[in-house]
Design an enzyme around this catalytic site. Sequence first.
Site, mmCIF file in Angstrom:
data_model
loop_
_atom_site.group_PDB
_atom_site.id
_atom_site.type_symbol
_atom_site.label_atom_id
_atom_site.label_comp_id
_atom_site.label_asym_id
_atom_site.label_seq_id
_atom_site.Cartn_x
_atom_site.Cartn_y
_atom_site.Cartn_z
ATOM 1 N N ARG A 119 20.216 -10.879 6.415
ATOM 2 C CA ARG A 119 21.541 -10.653 5.800
ATOM 3 C C ARG A 119 22.230 -11.999 5.590
ATOM 4 N NH1 ARG A 119 21.150 -5.216 5.341
ATOM 5 N NH2 ARG A 119 21.161 -4.038 7.267
ATOM 6 N N HIS A 128 0.872 -1.181 0.000
ATOM 7 C CA HIS A 128 0.000 0.000 0.000
ATOM 8 C C HIS A 128 0.907 1.229 0.000
ATOM 9 C CE1 HIS A 128 -3.462 -2.502 1.056
ATOM 10 N NE2 HIS A 128 -2.632 -3.158 1.845
ATOM 11 N N THR A 137 13.843 -8.446 3.231
ATOM 12 C CA THR A 137 13.412 -7.201 2.579
ATOM 13 C C THR A 137 14.094 -6.986 1.233
ATOM 14 O OG1 THR A 137 15.129 -5.962 3.722
ATOM 15 C CG2 THR A 137 12.974 -6.050 4.804
#
Length: 188
Positions: free
Chosen positions: A180, A115, A165
Amino acid sequence: MSKSEKQKMIEGENYYSSDPELVADRLRAIDLCFQFNHTLPSQQQARKELLEALLPNVDKQAEITGPFFCDYGYNIKIGQRFYANTDLTILDIAPVTIGDDVMFAPHVQLYTAAHPTHPERRISGIEFGKPITIGNKVWIGGGVIVCPGVTIGDGSVIGAGSVVTKDIPPRVVAAGNPCRVLRSVDED
Ligand SMILES: CC(=O)SCCNC(=O)CCNC(=O)[C@H](O)C(C)(C)COP(=O)(O)OP(=O)(O)OC[C@H]1O[C@@H](n2cnc3c(N)ncnc32)[C@H](O)[C@@H]1OP(=O)(O)O
């Protein structure tokens, strides 16, 4: 001819999820999820038929323990020998592509849905998705969240509780929030 809201959604453009075709598709999918989640584990044929109706682009031998939730189902592609432990959630606004020999631990969440972060644009109802791609021979640990637009390379392992991410290269162990790279899988 202008694109339907469904086409825009699948192609990652801004779209409105209140579109009647999408509302009907979601209702169908969540009804099927509900039915699947209310079968007994021993009702193997009924579970198989419900998954086939919900996930037409998933290998028929895929093993999904349930409960399972997705928004549409038809945007999910999964290869051979897939196993997902309990409580898999896939928000498949955009395409989700999973390779062969992939294993998910409990409570994995794949979110293609996004969004606007700008509040006034967000409350207008506009939204968009970004695809998630998971390669062959990937193992995703318990409680992992994969964010919109992420690709996880072939042969990689994602540690429990990670929030992924950004893209993860092939053949690494990666973990943490944000996720990571820790090492190569070939150091094992
Ligand atoms: C179908 C099913 O899958 S059900 C099974 C469900 N099981 C799981 O979900 C378990 C998933 N496994 C993990 O998360 C493991 O920790 C692995 C595979 C990511 C890593 O295992 P190993 O390679 O043995 O790593 P090791 O334990 O040596 O840790 C190396 C470093 O990474 C850190 N680390 C390991 N796992 C994680 C994690 N999930 N999140 C954050 N950091 C982690 C360790 O703390 C250690 O840090 P340090 O070097 O500062 O001490």
